[in-house]
Scaffold this active site. Structure first.
Site, PDB file in Angstrom:
ATOM      1  CB  SER A 139     -19.310  59.367 -29.872  1.00  0.00           C
ATOM      2  OG  SER A 139     -19.698  59.678 -31.194  1.00  0.00           O
ATOM      3  CE1 TYR A 152     -17.591  54.539 -31.705  1.00  0.00           C
ATOM      4  CE2 TYR A 152     -19.124  56.238 -32.439  1.00  0.00           C
ATOM      5  CZ  TYR A 152     -17.900  55.884 -31.888  1.00  0.00           C
ATOM      6  OH  TYR A 152     -17.012  56.852 -31.517  1.00  0.00           O
TER       7      TYR A 152
END
Length: 247
Positions: A139, A152
């Site tokens: 990501s 995250y």
């Protein structure tokens, strides 16, 4: 089914992105293996893909947090996959992660520990046979920590570094390791979030990007190239200024 038919394994096969990846490869005639926690959900996806494409689709139970089960899981795959895509992920809730260590641990383990451990084992098998491709979906959140999702982001940063090291380990041994960074994707995981159109991909777009990536030579792929520029700018902001932005 023919002896020359290639095989794809999707970890996280019931996720929106995992399903899109499976469809992209199946349309090209690949045999598909779907892995995930729910055999019932996997069965629904397998039936849909098989009906639409006519390729063999098998289902395999895998909980990415049950690391002790990985060896048996891999031993049970026949044939051994040519391409493995890790589409496992958990966005989690940053507020909960700050106050609930168990939730933070789940975010870290789901996005980093579990995928890294199983891909390491898969890489060893591919290196031993001298061929294979691994795609890890990381990501842009891992490119720089932000207050709004640093649990995250930290897990994805670790996964990105892991994939880089794995790529270095596999270099010259017939095994390709690709880091894919989708940016925003319109999925169940991002439902309800305000997503900017120019920076937001559809799952099918990600699936096609992964299929193309496995046929090329790029090590790191941003699904929408504009993310490369966006993250270059964000990473170049001085820390003193960045702290004031509260992104």
């Amino acid at each position: 089914m023919t002896d020359t038919q290639k095989t794809l394994l999707v970890l996280g096969g019931t996720s929106d992105i995992g399903r899109a990846v499976a469809h992209a490869f199946a349309k090209a005639g690949w045999r598909v293996m779907l892995a995930g926690r729910s055999l019932e959900a996997l069965g629904r996806e397998a039936g849909d893909i098989g009906t639409r494409t006519g390729v063999p689709v098998t289902t395999h139970v895998l909980d990415i947090l049950q690391t002790e089960s990985f060896a048996d899981f891999l031993d049970g795959l026949q044939p051994s996959p040519d391409v493995v895509v890790s589409a496992v992920g958990l966005l989690g809730d940053q507020g909960r992660a700050e106050s609930e260590p168990a939730h933070a641990a789940e975010v870290y383990r789901t996005n980093f520990e579990g995928p890294a451990l199983i891909l390491d084992m898969i890489a060893a098998r591919m290196i031993a046979r001298g061929s294979g491709t691994i795609v890890g979906i990381s990501s842009v959140a891992g490119d720089r920590g932000r207050a709004s999702n640093y649990a995250y982001g930290a897990a994805k940063a670790g996964f990105t570094a892991f994939l880089s090291g794995l790529r270095n380990r596999a270099a010259g041994k017939g095994v390709q390791v690709i880091t894919l960074k989708p940016g925003f994707v319109r999925t169940r995981m991002t439902e309800g979030m305000p997503l900017p159109g120019l920076l937001t991909a559809e799952p099918a777009e990600v699936g096609k990007a992964i299929f193309r990536a496995t046929e090329g030579r790029r090590d790191v792929v941003y699904v929408r190239p504009i993310w490369w520029l966006v993250m270059k700018i964000i990473c170049a902001i001085p820390e003193g200024v960045f702290k004031k932005l509260k992104l």
